[in-house]
Structure formats: C-alpha cells, structure tokens
Design a protein around this motif. Structure first.
Motif, PDB file in Angstrom:
ATOM      1  N   TRP A 185       3.195   6.100   6.938  1.00 38.64           N
ATOM      2  CA  TRP A 185       4.031   5.565   5.844  1.00 38.64           C
ATOM      3  C   TRP A 185       3.151   5.132   4.662  1.00 38.64           C
ATOM      4  O   TRP A 185       3.609   5.121   3.509  1.00 38.64           O
ATOM      5  CB  TRP A 185       4.850   4.357   6.326  1.00 38.64           C
ATOM      6  CG  TRP A 185       4.017   3.165   6.739  1.00 38.64           C
ATOM      7  CD1 TRP A 185       3.567   2.875   7.986  1.00 38.64           C
ATOM      8  CD2 TRP A 185       3.498   2.127   5.896  1.00 38.64           C
ATOM      9  NE1 TRP A 185       2.797   1.735   7.992  1.00 38.64           N
ATOM     10  CE2 TRP A 185       2.744   1.251   6.720  1.00 38.64           C
ATOM     11  CE3 TRP A 185       3.593   1.840   4.530  1.00 38.64           C
ATOM     12  CZ2 TRP A 185       2.096   0.124   6.215  1.00 38.64           C
ATOM     13  CZ3 TRP A 185       2.943   0.717   4.034  1.00 38.64           C
ATOM     14  CH2 TRP A 185       2.215  -0.137   4.867  1.00 38.64           C
ATOM     15  N   ASN A 186       1.879   4.800   4.934  1.00 35.16           N
ATOM     16  CA  ASN A 186       1.010   4.331   3.849  1.00 35.16           C
ATOM     17  C   ASN A 186       0.232   5.481   3.189  1.00 35.16           C
ATOM     18  O   ASN A 186      -0.811   5.258   2.572  1.00 35.16           O
ATOM     19  CB  ASN A 186       0.052   3.243   4.352  1.00 35.16           C
ATOM     20  CG  ASN A 186      -0.964   3.766   5.365  1.00 35.16           C
ATOM     21  OD1 ASN A 186      -0.921   4.924   5.769  1.00 35.16           O
ATOM     22  ND2 ASN A 186      -1.890   2.906   5.772  1.00 35.16           N
ATOM     23  N   GLN A 187       0.755   6.710   3.280  1.00 42.35           N
ATOM     24  CA  GLN A 187       0.107   7.873   2.667  1.00 42.35           C
ATOM     25  C   GLN A 187      -0.189   7.687   1.168  1.00 42.35           C
ATOM     26  O   GLN A 187      -1.208   8.188   0.684  1.00 42.35           O
ATOM     27  CB  GLN A 187       0.961   9.132   2.893  1.00 42.35           C
ATOM     28  CG  GLN A 187       0.408  10.417   2.303  1.00 42.35           C
ATOM     29  CD  GLN A 187      -0.907  10.857   2.938  1.00 42.35           C
ATOM     30  OE1 GLN A 187      -1.353  10.293   3.935  1.00 42.35           O
ATOM     31  NE2 GLN A 187      -1.547  11.866   2.353  1.00 42.35           N
ATOM     32  N   THR A 237      -3.850  -1.491   6.767  1.00 43.69           N
ATOM     33  CA  THR A 237      -2.426  -1.225   7.040  1.00 43.69           C
ATOM     34  C   THR A 237      -2.260  -0.215   8.167  1.00 43.69           C
ATOM     35  O   THR A 237      -1.332  -0.319   8.969  1.00 43.69           O
ATOM     36  CB  THR A 237      -1.708  -0.720   5.770  1.00 43.69           C
ATOM     37  OG1 THR A 237      -2.427   0.407   5.235  1.00 43.69           O
ATOM     38  CG2 THR A 237      -1.636  -1.798   4.706  1.00 43.69           C
ATOM     39  N   ASN A 238      -3.187   0.741   8.250  1.00 44.35           N
ATOM     40  CA  ASN A 238      -3.112   1.773   9.281  1.00 44.35           C
ATOM     41  C   ASN A 238      -3.304   1.179  10.666  1.00 44.35           C
ATOM     42  O   ASN A 238      -2.507   1.437  11.580  1.00 44.35           O
ATOM     43  CB  ASN A 238      -4.185   2.838   9.008  1.00 44.35           C
ATOM     44  CG  ASN A 238      -3.967   4.093   9.828  1.00 44.35           C
ATOM     45  OD1 ASN A 238      -2.861   4.593   9.934  1.00 44.35           O
ATOM     46  ND2 ASN A 238      -5.027   4.607  10.412  1.00 44.35           N
ATOM     47  N   SER A 289       2.615   5.602  11.340  1.00 40.25           N
ATOM     48  CA  SER A 289       1.744   4.786  10.486  1.00 40.25           C
ATOM     49  C   SER A 289       1.332   5.537   9.222  1.00 40.25           C
ATOM     50  O   SER A 289       0.670   4.972   8.354  1.00 40.25           O
ATOM     51  CB  SER A 289       0.502   4.324  11.251  1.00 40.25           C
ATOM     52  OG  SER A 289      -0.316   5.416  11.599  1.00 40.25           O
ATOM     53  N   ARG A 295      -6.080   1.112   3.229  1.00 41.35           N
ATOM     54  CA  ARG A 295      -5.554   2.109   4.174  1.00 41.35           C
ATOM     55  C   ARG A 295      -5.880   1.738   5.607  1.00 41.35           C
ATOM     56  O   ARG A 295      -5.012   1.767   6.487  1.00 41.35           O
ATOM     57  CB  ARG A 295      -6.145   3.490   3.854  1.00 41.35           C
ATOM     58  CG  ARG A 295      -5.579   4.597   4.741  1.00 41.35           C
ATOM     59  CD  ARG A 295      -6.411   5.849   4.682  1.00 41.35           C
ATOM     60  NE  ARG A 295      -7.679   5.695   5.391  1.00 41.35           N
ATOM     61  CZ  ARG A 295      -8.585   6.674   5.489  1.00 41.35           C
ATOM     62  NH1 ARG A 295      -8.384   7.830   4.909  1.00 41.35           N
ATOM     63  NH2 ARG A 295      -9.704   6.467   6.156  1.00 41.35           N
ATOM     64  N   ILE A 323      -1.490   5.274  -0.307  1.00 39.49           N
ATOM     65  CA  ILE A 323      -2.831   4.678  -0.409  1.00 39.49           C
ATOM     66  C   ILE A 323      -3.900   5.750  -0.208  1.00 39.49           C
ATOM     67  O   ILE A 323      -4.934   5.762  -0.875  1.00 39.49           O
ATOM     68  CB  ILE A 323      -3.024   3.550   0.645  1.00 39.49           C
ATOM     69  CG1 ILE A 323      -2.056   2.397   0.386  1.00 39.49           C
ATOM     70  CG2 ILE A 323      -4.457   3.041   0.656  1.00 39.49           C
ATOM     71  CD1 ILE A 323      -2.281   1.658  -0.910  1.00 39.49           C
ATOM     72  N   SER A 337      -0.276  -1.325  11.512  1.00 43.22           N
ATOM     73  CA  SER A 337       0.995  -0.662  11.816  1.00 43.22           C
ATOM     74  C   SER A 337       0.888   0.232  13.045  1.00 43.22           C
ATOM     75  O   SER A 337       1.798   0.296  13.855  1.00 43.22           O
ATOM     76  CB  SER A 337       1.494   0.146  10.610  1.00 43.22           C
ATOM     77  OG  SER A 337       0.553   1.115  10.226  1.00 43.22           O
TER      78      SER A 337
END
Length: 312
Positions: free
Chosen positions: A229-231, A183-184, A227, A180, A233, A187
């Motif tokens: 979008w990776n929820q 990627t957080n 950012s 998380r 995870i 992004s």
C-alpha cells in the motif's frame, strides 16, 4: 501484622544476537536477491522511473539492455552488499529496540512492531540508502546510453557522485527509503499477524496454535503483498535517486516536492507504478524466508555448531 514486601517486576530476558542468526539472515537474503529478487526489483524500478510505460513495455526495455543480464543490473555489488548487511543491521537493532520496549512494559505485539520499525529505519540509514541509490542509478542510466554516449562503469559512477555531492549524493533518497522501511516493516508485521489469526479461526486451531509451512507462507505472503500500500513512497524514492534529466524536476528534491512533481506529471496512477512486481517481490521474499528457512537453519546449525534462534 505482617509487613508487605514490594518486589520489582522481573526484567525481560535479553536474547543474544548469535553469529549463526546473522549467517542465516545473510544467506537467505543473498539467495532471495540472486534468484527472482533482483529481476523483480529491476522491473519495479524501471516501471517507477518510466511511469508512461506499460508492464510489457518495461520488460521489453529491460531485455533490450542486455537480454537476461538486463534483469540483473545492480546485483553486483550493490544488491549483494545490501542483502548481506541489512539482515545483520536489522537483527542487532530490532533485538535491542524490542528488549527496551519490553522494559517499558510493552506487550509482544507492540514490542515486535517497535523492534521492526526501529530496525527498518536503522537499515535504511546504515546500508540501504547508498545501496538502493546506486542500484537505481545502475538501472536508470540506460537513458544516458540512449543519447549515444557510453555510460560509465558502476564504480566510476559511484566515485563521480561522491566527488560532486559527497555522502549526501550517494545517500540520495535515504529519507524516502527510511519511511518505506518503517511503514513496510510495521504493516507487514501487523498484517501477517492478522492473517495468522484468520487462518487459525478458519482451520479451527486454538489461539497461538502452530501453523504449517504452507499456512505460514500464506499469512506472510498476504502481509507482504498487502504492505505494498505504501508504493507511492517507493516511486518517490526511485524518482529522487534516478538520473532522469527533466527541466520540470525540482533542482533539490525532497520527499514532499518529489510527490508533487510525480502527481503533476502522472496523477495518482503514477504513484502506484510498479506495484505488481513489488507484490511479487514481497511474496518471493516470504517463500525464501519461510519455505527455505528450515532447510537453511539445519545447514547453518551443522556449520556453526550453534542453535539458530532467529525467527523467519
């Protein structure tokens, strides 16, 4: 015939990590989490752990755990430990990673992302793993209380997990936290820079032109919000760390089998539970760092006598 003298390209300047920068980062993080940060974190975690509940249902459940104080579960000491240390860890590691990326010829954008990603992973494994785990335990242990059993105190829970499962137990879900954070940060950095470029074009500013405080907030808010979008995870992380008792859950949870379990129980929508408060959290963090950053910067400079060089 004159001899050609080969010269080595100059190495990038290594920026020092100052005490004033660490103090600024810790102070802003503590302010952010103690105000709206922790309530949004509690709502997000409650929705991710109870994926069948509506937003209103999650709010009612939290209120039922102690009124206003229910929204601050896990603040002391776990959220405070995380907030005060993660900035320092990120600053040290990101600064080193960015410097070494530049020595290998990386440009500003690539070096910045490299620093952010590496710093985010270091954050996760150094302090965020056990802090997020204990915050989630604190927020989700009301399920024990629902059975009529008085839940143990925060420190009793921590020691019980440590005695039974050791370091691995209190760092449960740390791999999901690392994914998380990686990627957080990557992004958020990239999307914020794209938003800044768009704002400059719309407002007629030249490339690299200075943005106003509101334009910075807008760009960083867009970066922080998008950012999320990776929820999935984040939902996986909460499920791995929660104290939910379910015979269908895998006995030894990994990122992969937790994803399969959540999808089988709640489908794609289940993987995005809590995304709205998470977007709100990203925007609030941005407002704290950008809008209040300049005021905090002036105060820290007076307090320490150092010039703060950290970007916010």
């Amino acid at each position: 015939m004159s001899a050609v003298i080969a010269t080595k390209p100059a190495l990038p300047e290594k920026k020092p990590v100052k005490f004033s920068n660490l103090l600024l980062g810790a102070g802003l993080n503590l302010f952010e989490v103690t105000t709206l940060g922790q309530p949004l974190e509690v709502v997000k975690t409650t929705m991710a752990a109870n994926r069948g509940d509506s937003f209103a249902g999650a709010l009612a459940k939290i209120w039922g755990r102690g009124g206003v104080l229910g929204f601050y579960q896990g603040l002391i000491p776990w959220a405070w430990i995380e907030a005060s240390t993660k900035g320092a860890v990120l600053l040290f590691v990101a600064s080193e990673a960015e410097y070494y990326a530049r020595t290998f010829g990386a440009g500003d954008f690539t070096a910045g992302i490299s620093g952010g990603v590496t710093g985010g992973v270091a954050q996760a494994y150094a302090t965020m793993g056990f802090c997020t785990c204990m915050k989630t335990v604190e927020i989700t242990k009301h399920k024990v209380a629902a059975t009529g059993v008085k839940p143990p105190s925060t420190f009793a829970t921590f020691m019980d997990i440590y005695r039974k499962e050791g370091i691995k137990g209190i760092n449960k879900g740390v791999n999901a936290v690392a994914i998380r954070q990686m990627t957080n940060w990557g992004s958020r950095f990239g999307l914020s820079r794209l938003a800044e470029q768009g704002i400059r074009k719309v407002t007629g500013k030249e490339e690299g032109g200075k943005l106003s405080a509101w334009e910075k907030i807008l760009a960083s808010g867009l970066g922080g919000g998008l950012s999320a979008w990776n929820q999935p995870i984040e939902v996986i992380r909460v499920e791995m760390q929660s104290k939910t008792v379910d015979p269908n859950r895998p006995a030894k949870m990994t990122v992969g089998n937790t994803l399969t379990y959540i999808y089988s129980q709640n489908g794609v929508r289940g993987l995005y539970r809590g995304v709205v408060p998470r977007i709100g959290l990203g925007v609030w963090q941005t407002i704290c760092m950008v809008a209040m950053g300049d005021m905090a910067k002036t105060y820290v400079e007076k307090l320490t006598g150092e010039t703060v060089t950290a970007k916010h």
